[in-house]
Design an enzyme around this catalytic site. Structure first.
Site, PDB file in Angstrom:
ATOM      1  N   HIS A  36       0.841  -1.206   0.000  1.00 44.32           N
ATOM      2  CA  HIS A  36       0.000   0.000   0.000  1.00 44.32           C
ATOM      3  C   HIS A  36       0.874   1.254   0.000  1.00 44.32           C
ATOM      4  O   HIS A  36       0.970   1.974   0.997  1.00 44.32           O
ATOM      5  CB  HIS A  36      -0.950  -0.014   1.200  1.00 44.32           C
ATOM      6  CG  HIS A  36      -2.037  -1.023   1.099  1.00 44.32           C
ATOM      7  ND1 HIS A  36      -2.003  -2.232   1.762  1.00 44.32           N
ATOM      8  CD2 HIS A  36      -3.186  -1.025   0.365  1.00 44.32           C
ATOM      9  CE1 HIS A  36      -3.093  -2.926   1.469  1.00 44.32           C
ATOM     10  NE2 HIS A  36      -3.823  -2.214   0.621  1.00 44.32           N
ATOM     11  N   ASN A  37       1.482   1.525  -1.136  1.00 44.27           N
ATOM     12  CA  ASN A  37       2.334   2.688  -1.319  1.00 44.27           C
ATOM     13  C   ASN A  37       1.897   3.438  -2.565  1.00 44.27           C
ATOM     14  O   ASN A  37       0.882   3.109  -3.183  1.00 44.27           O
ATOM     15  CB  ASN A  37       3.807   2.253  -1.402  1.00 44.27           C
ATOM     16  CG  ASN A  37       3.995   1.107  -2.399  1.00 44.27           C
ATOM     17  OD1 ASN A  37       3.365   1.095  -3.468  1.00 44.27           O
ATOM     18  ND2 ASN A  37       4.843   0.143  -2.063  1.00 44.27           N
ATOM     19  N   SER A  38       2.668   4.445  -2.967  1.00 40.70           N
ATOM     20  CA  SER A  38       2.253   5.258  -4.112  1.00 40.70           C
ATOM     21  C   SER A  38       2.345   4.489  -5.422  1.00 40.70           C
ATOM     22  O   SER A  38       1.680   4.859  -6.397  1.00 40.70           O
ATOM     23  CB  SER A  38       3.098   6.537  -4.183  1.00 40.70           C
ATOM     24  OG  SER A  38       4.444   6.247  -4.487  1.00 40.70           O
ATOM     25  N   HIS A  72       1.267   1.407  -5.794  1.00 44.00           N
ATOM     26  CA  HIS A  72      -0.064   0.795  -5.890  1.00 44.00           C
ATOM     27  C   HIS A  72      -1.086   1.829  -6.354  1.00 44.00           C
ATOM     28  O   HIS A  72      -1.940   1.540  -7.205  1.00 44.00           O
ATOM     29  CB  HIS A  72      -0.478   0.221  -4.533  1.00 44.00           C
ATOM     30  CG  HIS A  72      -1.917  -0.178  -4.438  1.00 44.00           C
ATOM     31  ND1 HIS A  72      -2.463  -1.194  -5.208  1.00 44.00           N
ATOM     32  CD2 HIS A  72      -2.933   0.305  -3.677  1.00 44.00           C
ATOM     33  CE1 HIS A  72      -3.747  -1.319  -4.925  1.00 44.00           C
ATOM     34  NE2 HIS A  72      -4.063  -0.411  -4.003  1.00 44.00           N
ATOM     35  N   HIS A 131      -7.064   6.831  -3.147  1.00 46.79           N
ATOM     36  CA  HIS A 131      -7.896   5.813  -2.494  1.00 46.79           C
ATOM     37  C   HIS A 131      -7.208   5.102  -1.331  1.00 46.79           C
ATOM     38  O   HIS A 131      -7.884   4.516  -0.477  1.00 46.79           O
ATOM     39  CB  HIS A 131      -8.377   4.779  -3.518  1.00 46.79           C
ATOM     40  CG  HIS A 131      -7.380   3.693  -3.807  1.00 46.79           C
ATOM     41  ND1 HIS A 131      -6.280   3.879  -4.616  1.00 46.79           N
ATOM     42  CD2 HIS A 131      -7.321   2.404  -3.378  1.00 46.79           C
ATOM     43  CE1 HIS A 131      -5.589   2.744  -4.676  1.00 46.79           C
ATOM     44  NE2 HIS A 131      -6.190   1.841  -3.931  1.00 46.79           N
ATOM     45  N   ASP A 132      -5.869   5.142  -1.247  1.00 42.80           N
ATOM     46  CA  ASP A 132      -5.163   4.510  -0.124  1.00 42.80           C
ATOM     47  C   ASP A 132      -4.168   5.463   0.534  1.00 42.80           C
ATOM     48  O   ASP A 132      -3.229   5.017   1.188  1.00 42.80           O
ATOM     49  CB  ASP A 132      -4.421   3.249  -0.590  1.00 42.80           C
ATOM     50  CG  ASP A 132      -5.284   1.999  -0.531  1.00 42.80           C
ATOM     51  OD1 ASP A 132      -6.221   1.973   0.287  1.00 42.80           O
ATOM     52  OD2 ASP A 132      -5.038   1.066  -1.308  1.00 42.80           O
ATOM     53  N   ASP A 147      -8.582  -1.689  -8.256  1.00 47.19           N
ATOM     54  CA  ASP A 147      -7.898  -1.840  -6.968  1.00 47.19           C
ATOM     55  C   ASP A 147      -7.301  -3.230  -6.788  1.00 47.19           C
ATOM     56  O   ASP A 147      -6.258  -3.385  -6.154  1.00 47.19           O
ATOM     57  CB  ASP A 147      -8.884  -1.526  -5.843  1.00 47.19           C
ATOM     58  CG  ASP A 147      -8.210  -1.404  -4.488  1.00 47.19           C
ATOM     59  OD1 ASP A 147      -7.009  -1.077  -4.450  1.00 47.19           O
ATOM     60  OD2 ASP A 147      -8.880  -1.623  -3.463  1.00 47.19           O
ATOM     61  N   GLN A 199      -3.161 -17.240  -3.051  1.00 45.11           N
ATOM     62  CA  GLN A 199      -3.615 -16.619  -4.296  1.00 45.11           C
ATOM     63  C   GLN A 199      -4.797 -17.374  -4.902  1.00 45.11           C
ATOM     64  O   GLN A 199      -5.762 -16.768  -5.382  1.00 45.11           O
ATOM     65  CB  GLN A 199      -2.460 -16.546  -5.297  1.00 45.11           C
ATOM     66  CG  GLN A 199      -1.442 -15.477  -4.975  1.00 45.11           C
ATOM     67  CD  GLN A 199      -2.030 -14.079  -5.003  1.00 45.11           C
ATOM     68  OE1 GLN A 199      -2.506 -13.600  -6.023  1.00 45.11           O
ATOM     69  NE2 GLN A 199      -2.009 -13.409  -3.853  1.00 45.11           N
TER      70      GLN A 199
END
EC number: 3.1.4.-
Length: 764
Positions: A486-488, A490, A526-527, A660, A712
C-alpha cells in the site's frame, strides 16, 4: 520521543485566562525546538525554557518533528532556517499547519543576522509558508527568555482563545435556534445550520450581504426595519415577531431577538439575532400586535415546539422495501399454501439488514479451507474482537503531511528515462514497477501528470499544471514508501487501470468528463496515508482512527477525508479552488463514493447490485432485443438505461474495485511481484499482532508456514473470478481474462507442487 530528542520537565505553574466570560486554564507553555544540529542558539532557547519552567523538546529532522506533533500539541515550534540540511523549513511549516494537532501552534523562524549594508531580505516567503514570527539569531539566554515570555503572554494566549472559539462555534452549530451575526455595516458574517434551514440560504450565500434585503417581506409594517435599527444603534436589544421571505419565496412568521455587541466608545461592532419559527396556528393571536410581541411575550414565553405523533403516523413517506413487503403480504392472502409458505421465507430474507451480503455456506468455505476462511475474516468481517485495554502504541503516521520536495517539474520537463518508462502507460501490460525504479519510488507524480493530461483534467478543473503537479506531490508524499504494497506505486497502478477502463468503448459512451475526472482522482487518493495494516487491526488495537470513524470503514473514511483536507489547506495544491460550487460538490460526492466502495465488507453488495442492475442474467438481453426489435443489446436504448445517475454510480464503484485488485489480471511477472508484496504486509501484521497480544486476524499469513500459491488461489476463487467475469461481460476486457486464466493456472500448479512436496516430506 526518538533517540535524537531530549526533554525538559516543566517547573511552571498553571494559570487562568479569560475569554469573555469563559475561563481558560492555561497550563505551562510547551516548546518544540527544530534544529538540524544543536548549537549555541538552540542552547539559548533550551536554557530559557528551563528558567521559565516551560516544557521543551528538541527534534532534528522532519520525521521526528511529525512524530512529536502527533504525540502531543505544542504551543510554540521554533524552526531553524539558517542551517537546515535535513529538512526544508518552509515545507515543514506547511506540513505542520496542515496537521490537526499543530494547526494552532505559534511557529517561529530563526533567521541569520543581517550585517551587510544591503537591503534586508523579505520575510514574505516565511509568512506565506505559515510562520507566525521571525526571530533574528541572538544567542543570549536573556533575549531568548524575553522572546518566549512575550510569545506566551500574547501569541499563545491568542491561540488558546482561537481554540476555545471552536467550542463556541460547535455550540452554535448544534443550537436549535437560528443564529445570525452581522458586522457594524450589517453585512452577514455567519449563520448557523438552524438558521440556514429557517431561511433557505446557505451561510456562504449570505456572507457579505445585508440579509434584511434578502429576507424583506411586504407583509410587515414599513417602519419595522427602522424601528429595529434604531433600538440596536442605542445599544438596546429588540424582540418581536415579523414576516421574512425565504429563498423559495415563502413568507413565514418568525420570532427574532436582536442584540448589539458593543465596542469601546459605545460603537456597535456586531449584531446577533436569534431566530425561531413557531406554529402560529397554536399561538394565541393576542400575543402579536403590529408585528411585535405584547408585554408578556418574551423569547422564552413561546410554546415549545412539539413532535406530533399523529402527524408522523399520517405521513405518506414509505421506503421501497416496505412497499415490496406490503405487496407480498397482499399476495399471500389469496395464494395456495405452498406459495404462501415460500413467500414467508421471502419476507424473512427481506427483513434482514444485509440483503446483499452473502451467507457463507459450508460448501463455500469449508472448515479445512483455512486460507479462504482467513481471507473472509480478515477482509470482510465488520465485527472484530477488541482488547479490553487500549494501552497500545500503534506506530502509524496517519495525520501528518511529510516534507515535500521543492523541485517543480511540468509534463514537458520530465526526465527522458521517465518519459521512456511511461511510454506505454495506456496499455494493460504497462510495467509500473519499472517506473517505480527509475522515478526513485515516485511513480504517482509522473504517471499522474501524463494520465491527467490525456483526459484533460486540468482543463476540466480549471487549474494549472503546476498546481496539479504540487497536488500529486503532496498526495504521493502522504503514501508510506515503507509499505511493501500500500504505497504510491499501488496508487499509480490503480490509476493506470482506471484510465484503461475509462477508454473502453461502452464506458466512454456512458460516462461524461466529470465521471472520468472523479474516477482518476479517486484512484490517486484511495489509499493515501495507509499504515500497511487492515481495518480489523486498527479496531483491535484501539487506534485513534478506529475511534474517530466508529470502527466502520476506518481506512477508507480516513483516505478520502485526509485527501480533501490537505488539498483545501493550501491554494498552491488546491486543484478544486476554481471549480463552480455545485460542480465541486458533485465531483466530491462521486470521489467519496468510489473510495468508500473499495472497502471489502461491502464487496458482495456492490457486486450483486452491479450484476442485477447493469449485467442482465443470460437470456434476458436476447429476450429484450426480440421484444424491442433490436438486433444487438448495444443500442441507444441500452445505453440510455445505463446512463442514469444510479447506474453510473454502480459502474464507477465496480470500475475502482476492479482497478484496486487488478494485480491477478496483469502479466505473470507483475502478478507474482504484487502477490509477494501484499503477503509481506500481512506477514508483518501477523507478527505485530502476536508481539502485542492482539487477536490474529489472518493466522495463515505466518511467514514460516504460509503457502503463497494457496493464498492466491483462495483469493481468486472467492473474490476475483466472479467480479471480473461480470466486468468483462459489461465492458469487454478479454485481455484481462486471458491473463487471469493463465495466472490462476500458474498458482494452481505451484500449489499442487507444494502439496506434493509436503507429502514427500511427510513420508520421509
Amino acid at each position: 520521543m526518538p533517540g535524537n530528542s531530549k526533554h525538559i520537565k516543566s517547573k511552571g505553574s498553571e494559570s487562568d485566562a479569560m475569554f469573555g466570560p469563559m475561563r481558560l486554564r492555561q497550563i505551562p507553555m510547551t516548546v518544540l525546538l527544530v534544529f538540524s544540529k544543536e548549537d549555541s542558539q538552540s542552547d539559548g532557547f533550551w536554557w530559557a525554557c528551563d528558567k521559565a519552567g516551560f516544557k521543551c523538546n528538541i527534534a532534528h529532522n522532519t520525521e521526528s518533528v511529525m512524530e512529536a506533533c502527533l504525540e502531543k500539541q505544542y504551543d510554540v515550534i521554533i524552526i531553524d532556517t539558517r542551517h537546515s540540511k535535513s529538512f526544508d523549513p518552509e515545507a515543514l511549516c506547511r506540513s505542520l499547519k496542515a496537521t490537526k494537532s499543530s494547526e494552532h501552534a505559534v511557529i517561529i523562524a530563526v533567521t541569520k543576522k543581517h550585517t551587510s549594508d544591503k537591503e534586508e531580505p523579505s520575510i514574505a516567503p516565511l509568512l506565506s509558508a505559515g510562520f507566525n514570527r521571525r526571530y533574528i539569531e541572538n544567542l543570549n539566554v536573556g533575549t531568548c527568555l524575553n522572546e518566549l515570555l512575550s510569545i506566551e503572554q500574547h501569541d499563545v494566549r491568542l491561540q488558546h482563545k482561537v481554540r476555545a472559539a471552536g467550542a463556541l462555534f460547535t455550540a452554535l452549530d448544534n443550537c436549535h435556534e437560528g443564529i445570525h451575526i452581522t458586522n457594524e455595516h450589517r453585512e452577514t458574517q455567519y449563520i448557523n445550520p438552524a438558521c440556514e434551514r429557517l431561511l433557505g440560504y446557505t451561510c456562504e450565500e449570505t456572507q457579505g450581504k445585508d440579509i434584511t434585503e434578502l429576507l424583506r417581506s411586504d407583509k410587515n409594517k414599513q417602519d419595522l426595519e427602522e424601528t429595529i435599527n434604531s433600538q440596536v444603534k442605542k445599544g438596546k436589544h429588540w424582540e418581536g415577531a415579523y414576516y421574512i421571505k425565504r429563498k423559495n419565496g415563502q413568507h413565514i412568521l418568525h420570532h427574532c431577538y436582536t442584540t448589539p455587541v458593543m465596542a469601546k466608545l459605545g460603537k456597535v461592532r456586531h449584531t446577533v439575532s436569534i431566530r425561531s419559527t413557531h406554529d402560529h396556528n397554536n399561538m394565541p393571536v393576542d400575543r402579536y400586535k403590529d408585528g411585535e410581541l405584547t408585554q408578556n411575550g418574551g423569547i422564552h414565553s413561546f410554546p415549545k415546539r412539539r413532535e406530533s405523533v399523529a402527524r408522523i403516523h399520517s405521513m405518506t413517506i414509505e421506503a421501497p422495501i416496505t412497499k415490496v413487503i406490503n405487496i407480498i403480504n397482499a399476495a399471500q392472502e389469496n395464494s395456495p399454501m405452498m406459495v404462501s409458505q415460500a413467500l414467508d421465507k421471502v419476507l424473512e430474507i427481506l427483513r434482514t439488514s444485509e440483503l446483499y451480503s452473502p451467507h457463507l455456506q459450508t460448501q463455500q468455505v469449508r472448515e479445512e479451507d483455512q486460507m479462504t476462511s482467513d481471507y473472509v475474516g480478515g477482509l470482510m468481517t465488520g465485527t472484530v474482537k477488541r482488547r479490553s485495554s487500549y494501552g497500545i502504541d500503534v506506530k502509524t503516521s496517519h495525520g501528518h503531511t511529510p516534507h515535500i520536495p521543492k523541485t517543480i517539474k511540468t509534463l514537458s520537463q520530465i526526465p527522458v528515462e521517465i518519459q521512456n518508462a511511461t511510454r506505454d502507460e495506456a496499455k494493460w501490460d504497462f510495467n509500473v514497477l519499472n517506473l517505480e525504479e527509475v522515478s526513485n519510488k515516485r511513480p504517482l507524480v509522473y504517471l499522474g501528470l501524463k494520465t491527467f493530461a490525456r483526459f484533460g483534467v486540468c482543463s476540466f478543473l480549471n487549474c494549472s499544471e503546476t498546481v496539479l503537479h504540487n497536488w500529486l506531490q503532496i498526495i504521493e508524499a502522504n503514501y508510506h514508501s515503507k509499505n511493501s504494497y500500500h504505497n504510491s506505486t499501488h496508487a499509480a497502478d490503480v490509476m493506470q487501470a482506471s484510465a484503461y477502463f475509462l477508454e473502453r468503448e461502452r464506458i466512454k459512451a456512458i460516462f461524461d468528463q466529470m465521471d472520468e475526472v472523479a474516477a482518476l482522482i479517486a484512484a490517486v487518493i484511495h489509499d493515501v496515508d495507509h499504515p500497511g495494516r487492515t481495518n480489523s487491526f486498527l479496531v483491535n488495537s484501539g487506534d485513534r482512527l478506529a475511534f474517530l470513524y466508529n470502527d466502520l470503514a476506518v481506512l477508507e473514511s480516513h483516505h478520502v477525508a485526509l485527501a480533501f483536507q490537505i488539498t483545501s489547506k493550501d491554494d498552491d495544491v488546491n486543484i478544486f479552488k476554481n471549480m463552480d460550487r455545485d460542480d465541486f460538490r458533485a465531483l466530491r460526492q462521486s470521489v467519496i463514493d468510489m473510495v468508500m466502495a473499495t472497502e471489502m465488507t461491502k464487496h458482495f453488495e456492490h457486486l450483486s447490485k452491479f450484476v442485477s442492475s447493469i449485467n442482465k442474467p443470460p437470456g434476458r438481453e436476447e429476450e429484450d432485443s426480440v421484444h424491442s426489435g433490436r438486433g444487438t443489446p448495444e443500442s441507444s436504448t441500452s445505453i440510455s438505461h445505463l446512463n442514469t445517475p444510479e447506474n453510473r454510480t454502480l459502474i464507477k464503484r465496480m470500475l475502482i474495485k476492479c482497478a484496486d485488485v487488478s494485480n491477478p489480471t496483469r502479466p505473470l511477472y507483475l502478478c507474482k511481484e504484487w502477490a509477494l508484496r501484499i503477503a509481506e504486509e500481512y506477514f508483518s501484521q501477523t507478527e505485530e499482532e502476536k508481539e502485542k497480544g492482539l487477536p490474529v486476524v489472518m493466522p495463515v499469513f505466518d511467514r514460516k508456514t504460509c503457502s503463497l500459491p494457496k493464498s492466491q488461489v483462495s483469493f481468486l476463487d472467492f473474490f476475483i473470478h466472479q467480479m471480473f467475469d461480470a466486468w468483462d461481460a459489461f465492458c469487454d476486457c478479454g485481455e484481462l481474462i486471458s491473463y487471469l486464466q493463465n495466472n490462476y493456472q500458474y498458482w494452481k500448479e505451484q500449489q499442487e507442487l507444494q502439496e506434493q512436496q509436503e507429502k514427500q516430506d511427510t513420508s520421509l
